[in-house]
Structures are given as C-alpha cells and as structure tokens.
Design a protein around this motif. Structure first.
Motif, PDB file in Angstrom:
ATOM      1  N   ALA A   1      55.833 -19.686 118.195  1.00  0.00           N
ATOM      2  CA  ALA A   1      54.917 -20.807 118.380  1.00  0.00           C
ATOM      3  C   ALA A   1      54.491 -21.324 117.015  1.00  0.00           C
ATOM      4  CB  ALA A   1      53.696 -20.381 119.187  1.00  0.00           C
ATOM      5  N   TYR A   2      54.152 -22.608 116.954  1.00  0.00           N
ATOM      6  CA  TYR A   2      53.739 -23.208 115.688  1.00  0.00           C
ATOM      7  C   TYR A   2      52.951 -24.476 115.975  1.00  0.00           C
ATOM      8  CZ  TYR A   2      58.315 -25.227 116.851  1.00  0.00           C
ATOM      9  OH  TYR A   2      59.387 -25.777 117.509  1.00  0.00           O
ATOM     10  N   ASP A   3      52.299 -25.002 114.939  1.00  0.00           N
ATOM     11  CA  ASP A   3      51.529 -26.242 115.063  1.00  0.00           C
ATOM     12  C   ASP A   3      52.405 -27.377 115.557  1.00  0.00           C
ATOM     13  OD1 ASP A   3      48.920 -25.599 114.309  1.00  0.00           O
ATOM     14  OD2 ASP A   3      49.419 -25.656 112.190  1.00  0.00           O
ATOM     15  N   ALA A   4      51.835 -28.248 116.365  1.00  0.00           N
ATOM     16  CA  ALA A   4      52.561 -29.429 116.817  1.00  0.00           C
ATOM     17  C   ALA A   4      52.861 -30.346 115.638  1.00  0.00           C
ATOM     18  CB  ALA A   4      51.755 -30.170 117.875  1.00  0.00           C
ATOM     19  N   ALA A   5      53.930 -31.127 115.764  1.00  0.00           N
ATOM     20  CA  ALA A   5      54.382 -31.978 114.664  1.00  0.00           C
ATOM     21  C   ALA A   5      53.328 -32.991 114.232  1.00  0.00           C
ATOM     22  CB  ALA A   5      55.658 -32.712 115.071  1.00  0.00           C
ATOM     23  N   LYS A   6      52.491 -33.437 115.154  1.00  0.00           N
ATOM     24  CA  LYS A   6      51.525 -34.495 114.833  1.00  0.00           C
ATOM     25  C   LYS A   6      50.506 -34.075 113.786  1.00  0.00           C
ATOM     26  CE  LYS A   6      48.344 -33.254 118.590  1.00  0.00           C
ATOM     27  NZ  LYS A   6      47.689 -33.704 119.835  1.00  0.00           N
ATOM     28  N   SER A   7      50.353 -32.764 113.564  1.00  0.00           N
ATOM     29  CA  SER A   7      49.343 -32.285 112.620  1.00  0.00           C
ATOM     30  C   SER A   7      49.932 -31.919 111.269  1.00  0.00           C
ATOM     31  CB  SER A   7      48.632 -31.055 113.201  1.00  0.00           C
ATOM     32  OG  SER A   7      49.540 -29.977 113.325  1.00  0.00           O
ATOM     33  N   ALA A   8      51.210 -32.202 111.055  1.00  0.00           N
ATOM     34  CA  ALA A   8      51.883 -31.694 109.866  1.00  0.00           C
ATOM     35  C   ALA A   8      52.393 -32.818 108.973  1.00  0.00           C
ATOM     36  CB  ALA A   8      53.049 -30.804 110.275  1.00  0.00           C
ATOM     37  N   THR A   9      52.429 -32.538 107.674  1.00  0.00           N
ATOM     38  CA  THR A   9      53.181 -33.344 106.713  1.00  0.00           C
ATOM     39  C   THR A   9      54.442 -32.549 106.398  1.00  0.00           C
ATOM     40  OG1 THR A   9      51.156 -34.273 105.762  1.00  0.00           O
ATOM     41  CG2 THR A   9      53.160 -34.410 104.430  1.00  0.00           C
ATOM     42  N   VAL A  10      55.577 -33.082 106.779  1.00  0.00           N
ATOM     43  CA  VAL A  10      56.845 -32.343 106.733  1.00  0.00           C
ATOM     44  C   VAL A  10      57.843 -33.085 105.857  1.00  0.00           C
ATOM     45  CG1 VAL A  10      58.843 -31.641 108.117  1.00  0.00           C
ATOM     46  CG2 VAL A  10      56.532 -31.193 108.955  1.00  0.00           C
ATOM     47  N   ALA A  11      58.639 -32.329 105.135  1.00  0.00           N
ATOM     48  CA  ALA A  11      59.705 -32.926 104.334  1.00  0.00           C
ATOM     49  C   ALA A  11      60.926 -32.019 104.347  1.00  0.00           C
ATOM     50  CB  ALA A  11      59.244 -33.160 102.896  1.00  0.00           C
ATOM     51  N   TYR A  12      62.064 -32.618 104.049  1.00  0.00           N
ATOM     52  CA  TYR A  12      63.349 -31.915 103.995  1.00  0.00           C
ATOM     53  C   TYR A  12      63.849 -32.045 102.562  1.00  0.00           C
ATOM     54  CZ  TYR A  12      62.577 -32.509 108.922  1.00  0.00           C
ATOM     55  OH  TYR A  12      61.992 -32.504 110.167  1.00  0.00           O
ATOM     56  N   VAL A  13      63.937 -30.908 101.883  1.00  0.00           N
ATOM     57  CA  VAL A  13      64.188 -30.893 100.447  1.00  0.00           C
ATOM     58  C   VAL A  13      65.605 -30.388 100.186  1.00  0.00           C
ATOM     59  CG1 VAL A  13      63.390 -30.072  98.204  1.00  0.00           C
ATOM     60  CG2 VAL A  13      61.739 -30.432 100.061  1.00  0.00           C
TER      61      VAL A  13
END
Length: 368
Positions: A85-97
């Motif tokens: 389980a993990y935080d929903a995407a709406k609460s995250a700042t995500v990047a692909y490096v």
C-alpha cells in the motif's frame, strides 16, 4: 468448481527462508520457481480485491479459504507475490529520472538508489541511459534538490535527466494478471472506474502521523488484519479500522498485489517514450492504460509527453505490440523504446534477478 480444478502446473513447495521484517535484507530465496495456474488466479483475485477475506477469495477461485490462505502465505514468504500500500498519486510530486553512469559504476549506483527511501522504483535498462529511478518529493524545489544533489552527487553518476509526472492514467495497481475465470470477478469488489489522476506540484496536506504509521505497516504487508495493523501502528484495532476506512473512502491510499513477473512468463519489460498532440493526450493515455500489457501510462514534461511501460511475454512480442499501437493510435509517435534488463526495486520492494521480493525499504521523503 472442484477444489483442485485450477491446480495445474508445478506444485508450490518453495524452498528458501521467509520474508524479513521491514528494511532487513534477505538472501536469495532459493532456486527460481514458476507459478501454477492457481497461483496466478490467486494473484489476479488479490489484484481485484487486495484485502478481501480469504472466504471471498476462495469462493471466487472455487477453492476453500484455508487452501488459498496457505498458498498465499507460501507465495508471500518466498517473495513470489506480495500486497503493498502507498499514498494515492494525487498527494505526490513524482518524477522519472534517467541516470547515466560511468563505466563499471552501474551496480554501485543501482544499489545506492534502491536504498534511498524516496526512490520507490529502480530499473536497469538497455538504452541510451543506464537506470530509471522513479522518485517522489514533497514539492518541486525539494525534487530538484534531491535529484541534483542526492542522485547527481552519487559517485559514478555521469548525468541525469528528469521527467516530471503530470497526469497518471494507469499504474501497476490497475494492471491485472487476467488468470481468473470471468465468473470469479463477480465475487469480488467492483473494479475501479478508469480515470486519470493529476500529480501534485506540492504536498498540500501531509498525512497525519497516525496515518503515516498505518501506511508504513501496510507498505510491508497490505493484508494485515486490523488487530496486527493497530499493534504495528501503535494504536487500537478500532482506531486502525476507522482510520484505514477513511483513507480508502477518501481515495488517499492505493493497494496493489504484485508478483515476480519473469517467473510468471512476463520476461520482457519495455519503456516507451512517446509523443501525442496535446488535444489527444488525455484520450490516448486513458485508452493506453486499458490495454492488457500496459503497466504504466503517464503524461510527463518534455517533448516526449507520454511515458508508457509494458510487460510482454518475450522480445518476440515487441513487434506485434508496436503494430497494435500504430493501428490503434495513428497520432502516437514512438520516440524511443528501452528494454529493462532487471527491476531492482518496485514500490519499495527490493527484488532479486528473478523478480522475487527480498526485502523492503520503508518510504520516507528526502531530508534535503
């Protein structure tokens, strides 16, 4: 369905040690095994309803609850499948490096990235970069500091390129093994409605400490019962139940069942950098996310505005898949295909060369 009617394939008498506590490394859990048909159907059922009671899962599969519970424990204990389980995407700042390494530095850099608790996935690639690190941060400034300072500062890193996640159309929690009989799905929770989720430029409301404790415990084992969940989170069973139900109701938590995909016959993972006219981006991303092979469809910053990851049954499946893309999405331009050599970490799980889970790194934002 008879209790043994789905048990074709090798028996699950798996050698090796059980899973360790959170964060503790494990040695390789014995020689590789492949999944039986019942194993794959069980994974499929838990992908549809990750926390459903064993009685409901067993009914969907046509086997008794004791059998599916015992079989799941074997799969989980030997790293072949797990619920997280993990935080929903709406609460995250995500990047692909995208990370390029100096010669002979790949192994050390890959291990270092996998140990970072804010780097949730690490893939080694065959392409014009060496590693793909999927990362999360509290906001854009801290993302920049983390990538340039913590990743870029690793010994052996030659360069990095960051693609900011903008809109998520589909991810691993939406993907299905599709091994269960269709009638079984009627016994489980209704499927999530397809849709998109915009990533956040900053974390507006960090989870309360009590919710963070629940997320940490469920990150290790997403099927924890409420009594054990409360004990691990330092609260009562009643409080754990109430708070988790609220997280689920508000869409603040994501559950997913994952597996060692190479041992399930999905030996080839391909990452596509693609571009589509902006007016068609949302429709294309949503349609891509519904394709059986697609594990990730996300719009990103840069001229290649759509990132797509697929799981295929071998290199021979790449050309047919791309032919399907060309037929269904004539406006989609594939700029680059990158084959992943191995996944070292996926959503906090450390993986061995066969894709089996060997440990867990608890999530935490970077302290920069």
């Amino acid at each position: 369905m008879a209790p043994d009617s789905r048990s074709a394939g090798p028996p699950v008498s798996l050698p090796g040690p059980p899973m360790s506590p959170a964060g503790a490394p494990l040695r390789s859990p014995g020689p590789p095994m492949r999944f039986s048909e019942l194993d794959l159907a069980l994974v499929d059922a838990l992908q549809a309803a990750p926390r459903a009671p064993w009685s409901q899962i067993g009914k969907a599969l046509g086997v008794d609850a004791t059998t599916v519970a015992r079989r799941w424990e074997r799969l989980r204990a030997h790293g072949l499948a797990w619920v997280t389980a993990y935080d929903a995407a709406k609460s995250a700042t995500v990047a692909y490096v995208e990370v390029r390494c100096r010669p002979r530095s790949l192994e050390a850099v890959s291990r270092a990235l996998a140990g970072m608790p804010w780097v949730f996935s690490v893939d080694e690639t065959a392409g014009d970069f060496d590693l793909l690190a999927s990362v999360v941060a509290a906001d854009l400034p801290s993302l920049g500091r983390s990538v340039h300072g913590l990743i870029g500062g690793l010994k052996g890193v030659r360069s990095t390129r960051t693609r900011l996640g903008i809109t998520l159309y589909g991810e691993g929690g939406d993907w299905r093994m599709r091994a269960m009989e269709p009638a079984g799905h009627a016994e489980l929770a209704a499927p999530r409605a397809p849709g998109s989720t915009a990533y956040s430029a900053r974390m507006h409301h960090p989870p309360a400490p009590e919710d963070q404790a629940l997320l940490a415990a469920l990150g290790v084992d997403g099927r924890l019962g409420y009594t054990e969940l409360g004990a691990r989170a330092g609260t009562s069973e009643h409080t754990a139940r109430r708070r988790l139900r609220r997280l689920v109701r508000d869409g603040d938590i994501t559950f997913r069942c994952d597996l060692a995909h190479p041992l399930a016959g999905l030996s080839t993972v391909v990452l596509y950098r693609t571009a589509v006219p902006h007016t068609h981006l949302a429709a294309t991303g949503t349609a891509l996310a519904r394709m059986d092979a697609v594990r990730l469809a996300v719009s990103v910053s840069g001229s290649d505005n759509l990132l797509v990851m697929v799981w295929l049954r071998g290199l021979h499946a790449i050309d047919p898949f791309e032919a399907q893309l060309a037929e269904r999405f004539p406006l989609l331009r594939v700029s680059d295909r990158t084959v992943l050599l191995r996944s070292r970490k996926r959503m906090g799980r450390l993986l061995d060369d066969t894709g089996r889970a060997t440990g867990h790194v608890p999530f935490a934002l970077p302290g920069v």
